[in-house]
Enzyme design. Structure first.
Site, PDB file in Angstrom:
ATOM      1  N   HIS A 243      22.510  49.845  61.949  1.00 38.78           N
ATOM      2  CA  HIS A 243      23.455  48.726  61.929  1.00 38.78           C
ATOM      3  C   HIS A 243      22.831  47.423  62.420  1.00 38.78           C
ATOM      4  O   HIS A 243      23.105  46.348  61.889  1.00 38.78           O
ATOM      5  CB  HIS A 243      24.669  49.075  62.786  1.00 38.78           C
ATOM      6  CG  HIS A 243      25.890  48.290  62.436  1.00 38.78           C
ATOM      7  ND1 HIS A 243      27.149  48.671  62.786  1.00 38.78           N
ATOM      8  CD2 HIS A 243      26.052  47.123  61.763  1.00 38.78           C
ATOM      9  CE1 HIS A 243      28.036  47.794  62.343  1.00 38.78           C
ATOM     10  NE2 HIS A 243      27.384  46.838  61.729  1.00 38.78           N
TER      11      HIS A 243
ATOM     12  N   TYR B 173      32.580  50.475  64.178  1.00 44.93           N
ATOM     13  CA  TYR B 173      33.911  50.015  63.797  1.00 44.93           C
ATOM     14  C   TYR B 173      35.003  50.881  64.411  1.00 44.93           C
ATOM     15  O   TYR B 173      36.185  50.507  64.366  1.00 44.93           O
ATOM     16  CB  TYR B 173      34.090  50.038  62.272  1.00 44.93           C
ATOM     17  CG  TYR B 173      33.152  49.166  61.483  1.00 44.93           C
ATOM     18  CD1 TYR B 173      32.311  48.225  62.098  1.00 44.93           C
ATOM     19  CD2 TYR B 173      33.092  49.270  60.095  1.00 44.93           C
ATOM     20  CE1 TYR B 173      31.451  47.449  61.359  1.00 44.93           C
ATOM     21  CE2 TYR B 173      32.236  48.490  59.340  1.00 44.93           C
ATOM     22  CZ  TYR B 173      31.412  47.581  59.975  1.00 44.93           C
ATOM     23  OH  TYR B 173      30.561  46.802  59.229  1.00 44.93           O
TER      24      TYR B 173
END
Length: 274
Positions: free
Chosen positions: A104, A46
């Site tokens: 992730h 992110y």
């Protein structure tokens, strides 16, 4: 830690920071913590861990009261890279340890063998860089293999896309059968739920918005949810959804909204279970 509802020790209502750059991530975290939320979710991918860390620090709430989740991106799955990347994440977050650390994604196109990066990942748990480890976007087959590779360590969650329009039963049922909690990302279908007639109808009977009902549905299903917003009032409203108790009839009616609307399906994704 917070007195709100938890799932296997994870606060059930979190604040997600996907697609929240720089100041937006910082401000959103501050507002979420002000609203009472105590679970903050971020990721290396992110590019906002540093901003999230500043928000947590500036909110003035004790570290022990906040549950922090971050994720290792596949770019860092190479030999000897996983633990170093985690240490860099901790520096950005200004903490010595996170509460939950996730892989992730499975390595896209199997660039790296699962066993090679999982072995590095569990080292982060064994050396105290995180309290818990889990996965994100893992399929049934990958979950089964990861269980074997984790040995006596538990998969604390599998974080996957889930909302009323794509309830993702194949992987959720599999995880539930194995006792693995599920975290729902994009729980509001990236805003697609806004204005839904059934959500609005049920919302009226609970003095709630349709979006709150969409979140309450996932909570009723026993999932952890991590909605995201850049608006202070919406962040507070999302958090309040955790206090709504739906009836069994409400839940049954909301199940009918399923339409297989998967939002995340790029070429980096594994072959999803169906």
């Amino acid at each position: 830690m917070t007195t709100e509802s938890t799932v296997a020790g994870i606060p059930q209502m979190g604040y997600g920071t996907w697609n929240r750059p720089a100041h937006e991530a910082y401000q959103g975290v501050v507002w979420a913590l002000e609203a009472g939320c105590r679970h903050i979710d971020t990721a290396q991918g992110y590019n906002n861990e540093q901003d999230v860390g500043r928000g947590i620090k500036d909110a003035g709430i004790g570290r022990g009261e906040i549950f922090i989740t971050t994720k290792v991106k596949p770019d860092n799955f190479g030999p000897g890279e996983v633990v170093q990347s985690i240490k860099e994440s901790l520096d950005k977050l200004q903490v010595d340890q996170v509460d939950l650390l996730l892989l992730h994604w499975p390595s896209p196109h199997n660039k790296y063998a699962l066993q090679d990066y999982v072995s590095q990942f569990v080292e982060a748990l064994d050396t105290g860089l995180t309290k818990r480890i889990g996965v994100s976007n893992f399929t049934k087959a990958l979950i089964d293999e990861t269980i074997r590779l984790f040995g006596d360590r538990k998969i604390s969650t599998n974080q996957v896309e889930c909302h009323v329009y794509m309830q993702n039963r194949p992987i959720i049922d599999h995880c539930e059968k194995l006792g693995i909690p599920v975290t729902a990302y994009s729980p509001l279908a990236r805003g697609a739920v806004v204005g839904d007639a059934l959500l609005e109808e049920i919302g009226k009977s609970h003095d709630a918005s349709g979006e709150q009902i969409a979140l309450a549905f996932l909570i009723a299903k026993g999932l952890v949810v991590i909605p995201s917003s850049a608006k202070k009032d919406r962040i507070a409203s999302n958090f309040e959804a955790g206090k709504i108790t739906l009836t069994p009839t409400d839940v049954k009616r909301l199940e009918s909204l399923e339409k297989g609307m998967r939002l995340v399906n790029g070429d980096w994704c594994p072959v999803w279970d169906s």
